[in-house]
Design a protein around this motif. Structure first.
Motif, short mmCIF file in Angstrom:
data_model
loop_
_atom_site.label_atom_id
_atom_site.label_comp_id
_atom_site.label_asym_id
_atom_site.label_seq_id
_atom_site.Cartn_x
_atom_site.Cartn_y
_atom_site.Cartn_z
N THR A 40 72.82 23.36 -9.58
CA THR A 40 71.96 24.51 -9.33
C THR A 40 71.26 24.32 -8.00
OG1 THR A 40 71.55 24.76 -11.71
CG2 THR A 40 70.04 25.90 -10.22
N CYS A 44 66.35 27.96 -4.53
CA CYS A 44 65.98 29.09 -5.38
C CYS A 44 66.00 28.75 -6.86
CB CYS A 44 66.93 30.27 -5.12
SG CYS A 44 68.65 29.97 -5.63
N GLU A 45 66.71 27.66 -7.22
CA GLU A 45 66.83 27.19 -8.61
C GLU A 45 67.42 28.27 -9.52
OE1 GLU A 45 63.04 25.64 -9.77
OE2 GLU A 45 63.26 23.85 -8.51
N GLU A 46 68.27 29.11 -8.95
CA GLU A 46 68.90 30.18 -9.73
C GLU A 46 70.42 30.14 -9.67
OE1 GLU A 46 67.41 33.99 -8.60
OE2 GLU A 46 65.30 33.48 -8.98
N TRP A 47 70.97 30.02 -8.45
CA TRP A 47 72.40 30.16 -8.27
C TRP A 47 73.09 28.80 -8.21
CZ3 TRP A 47 74.13 34.83 -9.19
CH2 TRP A 47 73.28 35.91 -8.98
N CYS A 57 72.66 26.90 -2.23
CA CYS A 57 73.66 27.88 -2.66
C CYS A 57 74.02 28.85 -1.53
CB CYS A 57 73.14 28.66 -3.87
SG CYS A 57 71.78 29.80 -3.49
#
Length: 268
Positions: A40, A44-47, A57
């Motif tokens: 991850t 952003c800790e999302e994508w 990412c």
């Protein structure tokens, strides 16, 4: 020095064993990192983002203004990007007022807040998972802009022993090692050493930066090994060029034929 003496005295078979053990430890560390930090993005800790990508990412890579590669036109001495079109090679106003001891400096990207956040987390907080990202950015510029045959060795900007102990690594040395593996130049450490403990340059003015590193560097125990060679100085960020310039002055004094500077980012 004692450890080096012991290492070379123990014989080839044991040396090969130790190297293999070091490789296994590195592999184990990489596996632990992958287990501890899932794939991850650490920004952003999302994508999704992999270890090979430095956990940055594609979405963050392409965020508007985040990563700005430096292209021509730029100052032929310090690499400062020029905001408008230029009719040909030029030297910026700052360089016309300075006597830089290196031939030229080039950086891959502008030191945007996004890039500086990663550099500072890597350098000061020990977030080494960003290293492949930084190496990728630096290697792109070096591969495109630097002639391998024109340079002989890589010289990482040295850290003072206190800072190195606190951080547990020298970021410039690790970047130089990665360039060495990719392009073949050997890395020469301990050619120049940092003998004065100086405060961080991050928030200092140009005048203060120059004063901060004045007489901060001296010839190291391997100084003679650079005599007659063409040296590429490696660091993470170039702002005023005062630190790289101080190292270049020492290199010139100990007999280096010429020097230039490559960095990940260029402070503006």
């Amino acid at each position: 020095p004692l450890l080096s003496t012991v290492f070379f005295a123990i014989g080839d078979p044991l040396r090969r064993r130790l190297r293999k053990m070091g490789s296994l430890i590195q592999h184990g560390w990489e596996n632990l990192l992958a287990f501890t930090y899932p794939n991850t993005c650490r920004i952003c800790e999302e994508w999704p983002a992999t270890q090979a990508e430095g956990y940055v990412c594609g979405t963050c890579w392409t965020r508007p203004g985040a990563i700005q590669f430096i292209n021509e036109p730029c100052c032929q001495r310090c690499g400062m990007p020029f905001p408008t079109e230029s009719s040909g090679p030029f030297t910026c106003e700052n360089c016309r007022d300075l006597s830089l001891p290196f031939d030229w400096a080039r950086a891959s990207v502008r030191a945007t807040p996004f890039v500086l956040n990663i550099v500072h987390r890597y350098e000061y907080s020990g977030h080494r998972w960003f290293e492949p990202f930084l190496i990728d950015i630096l290697s792109r510029m070096v591969g495109a802009s630097v002639s391998i045959l024109e340079w002989d060795v890589l010289i990482p900007i040295p850290l003072h022993s206190v800072k190195r102990r606190d951080r547990e690594f020298n970021q410039a040395e690790r970047l130089a090692t990665a360039l060495s593996k990719r392009f073949g130049w050997p890395v020469l450490s301990e050619v120049v050493v940092r003998t004065s403990y100086t405060e961080s340059q991050t928030h200092l003015s140009r005048r203060a930066r120059v004063a901060n590193v004045k007489s901060a560097f001296s010839p190291g125990k391997r100084a003679a090994s650079v005599r007659g060679l063409r040296a590429l100085i490696v660091d993470d960020v170039l702002t005023t060029g005062s630190t790289a310039g101080a190292v270049a002055e020492v290199l010139s004094a100990i007999g280096a034929k010429r020097s230039a500077v490559v960095t990940v980012a260029r402070g503006l």
